[in-house]
Each structure stands twice: as structure tokens, then as C-alpha cells.
Design a protein around this motif. Structure first.
Motif, short mmCIF file in Angstrom:
data_model
loop_
_atom_site.label_atom_id
_atom_site.label_comp_id
_atom_site.label_asym_id
_atom_site.label_seq_id
_atom_site.Cartn_x
_atom_site.Cartn_y
_atom_site.Cartn_z
N ILE A 458 -25.82 -52.36 24.82
CA ILE A 458 -24.82 -53.42 24.79
C ILE A 458 -23.82 -53.45 24.42
O ILE A 458 -22.52 -53.71 24.62
CB ILE A 458 -25.63 -54.82 24.61
CG1 ILE A 458 -26.02 -54.68 23.16
CG2 ILE A 458 -26.81 -54.99 25.55
CD1 ILE A 458 -26.57 -56.13 22.78
N GLN A 459 -23.70 -52.63 23.09
CA GLN A 459 -22.37 -52.28 22.53
C GLN A 459 -21.43 -51.19 23.25
O GLN A 459 -20.53 -51.38 23.59
CB GLN A 459 -22.73 -51.62 21.02
CG GLN A 459 -22.95 -52.64 19.90
CD GLN A 459 -23.15 -52.15 18.47
OE1 GLN A 459 -24.23 -52.61 17.95
NE2 GLN A 459 -22.59 -51.16 18.34
N THR A 460 -22.18 -50.21 23.64
CA THR A 460 -21.66 -49.22 24.67
C THR A 460 -20.98 -49.97 25.78
O THR A 460 -19.74 -49.53 26.41
CB THR A 460 -22.76 -48.04 24.98
OG1 THR A 460 -22.85 -47.36 23.95
CG2 THR A 460 -21.56 -47.02 25.78
N ALA A 461 -21.83 -50.57 26.61
CA ALA A 461 -21.54 -51.32 27.94
C ALA A 461 -20.24 -52.34 27.34
O ALA A 461 -19.32 -52.29 28.20
CB ALA A 461 -22.49 -52.25 28.33
N ALA A 462 -20.34 -53.21 26.25
CA ALA A 462 -19.02 -53.95 26.17
C ALA A 462 -17.81 -53.25 25.77
O ALA A 462 -16.59 -53.50 25.95
CB ALA A 462 -19.45 -54.73 24.77
N ALA A 463 -17.91 -51.98 25.17
CA ALA A 463 -16.78 -51.07 24.78
C ALA A 463 -16.13 -50.56 26.26
O ALA A 463 -14.94 -50.42 25.90
CB ALA A 463 -17.29 -49.86 23.93
N HIS A 464 -16.88 -50.36 27.08
CA HIS A 464 -16.24 -50.15 28.46
C HIS A 464 -15.87 -51.43 29.29
O HIS A 464 -15.76 -51.29 30.44
CB HIS A 464 -17.35 -49.42 29.20
CG HIS A 464 -17.54 -47.95 28.69
ND1 HIS A 464 -18.22 -47.60 27.71
CD2 HIS A 464 -16.96 -46.79 29.26
CE1 HIS A 464 -18.11 -46.25 27.56
NE2 HIS A 464 -17.24 -45.71 28.17
N GLY A 465 -15.80 -52.74 28.74
CA GLY A 465 -15.45 -53.85 29.48
C GLY A 465 -16.56 -54.23 30.51
O GLY A 465 -16.26 -55.18 31.26
N VAL A 466 -17.86 -53.81 30.22
CA VAL A 466 -18.98 -54.31 31.15
C VAL A 466 -19.53 -55.67 30.43
O VAL A 466 -20.00 -55.42 29.35
CB VAL A 466 -19.87 -53.19 31.38
CG1 VAL A 466 -21.06 -53.68 32.26
CG2 VAL A 466 -19.42 -51.99 31.98
#
Length: 490
Positions: A458-466
Motif C-alpha cells: 500500500i505504501q508503494t501504491a500510494a507513492a504512485h498515486g494509486v
């Protein structure tokens, strides 16, 4: 006969004096050692987030101000609470409405006359944004069984979400995982919230199993993120402690601006780094806090976090004798950071030769001053011995670190794409400490690792604006979201 007696008494007195002198010297040495121990303990007690690697959450709380003192401070600040005069206001933006409800006045506010047929001369609008009451949608999936002409009976395939005779769907699963691993609700409170929302009991066992299921589904994501980290030009590494039961474990992170990998391991050092499987053989630049085990990565280029170094310099500056060189080094590091940021903004990956030479020359001059204030080194290996006090030993250790690791300290000068701090890794670990405070420590290593895997996702997804909820919903339907094949950035 008298003279021999006096000689014996004199010899006895001299022996006693010699013994007392030895005792005094021993007591003086012991007293100096004890003074040094007290100074060392006082220095440890005085450490905080400004002069050490301790987190801000561990800082002592200051004395509570009286109401009169707070009012006086507010008056001195000359700034009232709330919105300031002339500042632009902020409110919810209007949206396209899903429904429009008109309200008419019944009677005149002045004479009381009926307004049923009165002329409409204008409108005043107010928009209410709300969500409908949460109600579950129950869908029966019925798989037909058909008999072929050959006599074989074939049953239709159920969709992936219909995994049991009665089960929760992907929306509920995504919400539960979001509450557990993003909002850090304890398992019992999460089960209570879901039960009240869904009007059906939700067991804590199902929530724990849900995390394990999600971690299993994320195996392709973890493989992809490790591959991208291995090819990234710069990665950030850090670790923090957590507890599983009564045993201390470590949460390790390897991060970039767009990628986050969290791994739980019982060890803190080299063994954990090898087991994670990214750092061995890594040939890019790794930013860290200077902890010794990171130095075993012989193929990597190392950069030390400037924020950590500045905190250590602030601690040294608390001793007046060393405040000069420590403050000068802080000023030089910040000056070099500004120069590197300016060069990077202009599109340059290194500083011009004159600026770089000036920084390095000043760097060595400050270190010459530092060593000139210290006894001839090195200090004894054991503390509180050899005439070195705690402050001198700390100053020596830090000065040697700056001298021997100059390439790592000034890496951001040689390559302006390398960040000055290790904040990216520290930010990745921050939620782990928050989880410990809110939800408590973990009960099993499997549960801890499942949490770390979902947090990585979820941290990686949020960093990509997802959207995190959408990423979790996708995990339980079509499979995990995967980051774009991006092999760069910090």
C-alpha cells in the motif's frame, strides 16, 4: 637503644605514608573514573531527537505552562487563532449533484401571506456531501450442472470471490485490510467496527487469516519490487526494532521515492541483509545512517545521512570546548547541501570544481581543528580509563568518522542525485512504530511479516498515486497491482 627504636618507628611511618599515598592515588583514579561514568550517564540521559538518533516520540515532555503563561505567550506572538486576516479561505469544492431538492418558503417573513403562487426571484444553494447508510449486498452465485449427451455432468465455475458456501466479498476484504494495515486498528476493534457496519459478526481469526492470505497473493509484487530495487541507482536502507511476543525482532526497509520494501527478521545485521536478498551484489548507491554492517556491501557506493551526522554534531557542540568545530561542520554541511540542491535544479549531477574544492578544503581545516583540541589518540578501548573523558571520546569518534568516511559524508556533493538525508527510509518505517503504539506488538513472526508485506504494497501504491482501497480491491479480484517498470529515482 633509643636510636634503633626511633629508626623502626620512622620506617614504619614511612611505610604507612607510602601505603596512604598509594591508596590516595587509587582513590583519585577511581573517583575520576566514577566522574566519567556519571558524565557518560548524564550524556545518555540528555540525548533526544535533536542530538542523537532517538525518535521524537522518545523526547521528554516539557513542564506544563500555566494558563496565564500561555495567554502571555499568545499575546507576544501577536497572532490570533484560526484564519488570519487577508488569508484566502478554504472550503469544500462543489460537485456535480446526484439529486436536487428544492425548498420553497411557505409564507412571507414580513406579513405572513401565503407564497404558493408567488414569483420566484432567485435561488440560494447549499450542497450536502454524504454517504448512504452502509448496507451489504448479498449475491447468490448458482453454478448450473448440465448433463452432456455422453452422460458426463459438468458444473459451472464459480467466480474467484465465491470461495466458500458463504463468504465475504472483495470490497469487505479490502476494507478490512485497509483498517488493519493502513489505519492500524487493533484486530478486536476492527472486528467490532466491521460487525456494526455489516450487521453480521466478523471474527478476529478471520481478520488474521485475511492478512496471511493477502501476503500470499502479494508474492509476485514482492518479486517485482525486489527486482526494481536491485536495478535502482539509489536506495535507502534503515531498520527499527519491534516485538513479536516478548522477543525483539527488526523491521528492515529498502526504499526509493516510489518503492518500499519492508521485511521482518530476527536479526539486525549482515545475516538479515543477506536473507532479504537485495543488498548482496547491489552496485548502486545505498544511503544509510553509517551503521557498520552496511559497510560489508563491497560492491555498493555508500552515502551517509546528513541529518544523522548533524544530530551527532549538535551533541558534540553541547561541550563548550568542541562547540566551535562542531558548529562549523554543521554550517559547512548545510552550505554544501544548498549548493548541491541548486546544481541539481539546474540539471547538473555534480558541483563545479571550485565549489567542490572549497568545501573539501574547509572540511579538512575543521577536522584539523577538531583533532588539535584532543589528546594524542586513539583513546583506550575501554571507557573511563586512560585520562579520556566522555566528551573527548565522543568528539574523537565523530572526528575519525568524518575523516575516514569523507567520501560517504560528501557523496551528495559528488553526485547531486543522491539525497542529503535518509528520510525516505525513515518515513517507510514510521508507520511500523505507529502500529506498535496503536495496535500493540505482534503475536507471531508470520503475522508480523504479513503486515510488513501489505504495508510494502500500500505504501508503494500510494507513492504512485494509486488509491489504496482500489489497490487492495484489485488484490482480491484480478491480482496484485504491480508498479511500472521504473528503475530510477530516489
Amino acid at each position: 637503644m633509643v636510636i634503633p627504636s626511633l629508626r623502626a618507628q620512622l620506617d614504619e611511618a614511612l611505610n604507612l605514608i607510602a601505603q596512604l599515598q598509594a591508596d590516595v592515588e587509587r582513590l583519585v583514579a577511581d573517583n575520576n573514573n566514577l566522574r566519567d561514568r556519571v558524565a557518560h550517564l548524564e550524556a545518555e540521559l540528555a540525548k533526544n531527537s535533536q542530538n542523537s538518533s532517538k525518535p521524537p516520540s522518545g523526547d521528554p515532555m516539557g513542564p506544563r505552562q500555566s494558563r496565564a503563561a500561555r495567554r502571555a505567550q499568545a499575546r507576544e506572538a501577536a497572532r490570533r487563532q484560526g484564519k488570519q486576516p487577508g488569508a484566502p479561505g478554504a472550503n469544500l469544492a462543489r460537485r456535480t449533484p446526484d439529486a436536487v431538492i428544492e425548498h420553497r418558503p411557505v409564507c412571507c417573513a414580513d406579513c405572513g401571506a401565503d407564497l404558493l403562487d408567488a414569483e420566484i426571484v432567485g435561488h440560494v444553494r447549499r450542497q450536502v456531501i454524504d454517504v448512504p447508510p452502509v448496507r451489504v449486498t448479498v449475491v447468490d452465485h448458482v453454478a448450473q450442472r448440465r448433463r452432456c449427451r455422453c452422460g458426463t455432468i459438468t458444473t459451472a465455475t464459480f467466480p474467484p470471490e465465491a470461495r466458500a458456501p458463504v463468504c465475504w466479498g472483495p470490497e469487505v476484504r479490502a476494507l478490512a485490510l485497509y483498517l488493519l494495515d493502513r489505519q492500524h486498528l487493533p484486530v478486536e476493534r476492527c472486528a467490532e467496527l466491521l460487525a456494526e457496519l455489516l450487521d453480521a459478526p466478523v471474527s478476529t481469526g478471520w481478520l488474521c487469516q485475511l492478512q496471511l492470505e493477502a501476503a500470499g497473493k502479494l508474492a509476485p509484487f514482492i518479486t517485482e519490487i525486489k527486482d526494481q530495487l536491485d536495478r535502482a541507482p539509489v536506495v535507502h536502507a534503515d531498520e527499527t526494532g519491534t516485538r513479536i511476543g516478548v522477543t525483539k525482532h527488526w523491521v528492515h526497509t529498502l526504499s526509493t521515492r516510489l518503492l518500499t520494501l519492508l521485511v521482518v527478521h530476527p536479526k539486525r545485521g549482515v545475516e538479515a541483509m543477506v536473507d532479504i536478498g537485495v543488498l548482496p551484489g547491489y552496485t548502486g548507491t545505498v544511503v544509510h545512517d553509517g551503521w557498520a554492517p552496511y559497510q560489508v556491501m563491497a560492491d555498493a557506493i555508500h552515502a551517509q545521512c546528513g541529518a544523522h551526522l548533524i544530530r551527532h554534531l549538535h551533541a558534540i557542540a553541547e561541550t563548550p570546548a568542541f562547540a566551535g568545530w562542531a558548529n562549523d561542520m554543521v554550517e559547512l554541511l548545510l552550505e554544501a547541501k544548498t549548493a548541491a540542491d541548486t546544481a541539481l535544479a539546474a540539471g547538473y549531477h555534480d558541483l563545479d570544481a571550485d565549489t567542490a574544492d572549497h568545501i573539501e578544503t574547509r572540511y579538512h581545516q575543521i577536522l584539523d581543528t577538531a583533532f588539535g583540541l584532543l589528546p594524542p589518540g586513539p583513546p583506550p578501548r575501554r571507557r573511563h580509563q586512560g585520562g579520556w573523558n566522555v566528551a573527548q571520546r565522543a568528539a574523537w569518534n565523530l572526528a575519525v568518522r568524518f575523516r575516514d568516511d569523507i567520501n560517504q559524508v560528501l557523496r551528495f556533493v559528488d553526485d547531486t542525485t543522491v539525497p542529503f538525508t535518509n528520510n525516505i527510509a525513515e518515513t517507510s518505517l514510521r508507520m511500523v512504530k505507529l502500529h506498535d503504539k496503536i495496535s500493540g506488538t505482534f503475536r507471531s513472526e508470520t503475522g508480523a511479516q504479513s503486515f510488513a508485506t501489505v504495508r510494502s504494497y500500500i505504501q508503494t501504491a500510494a507513492a504512485h498515486g494509486v488509491n489504496r482501497l482500489e489497490a487492495l480491491h484489485q488484490l482480491f479480484t484480478t491480482g496484485p497491482w504491480l508498479p511500472p517498470n521504473y528503475a530510477g529515482g530516489t
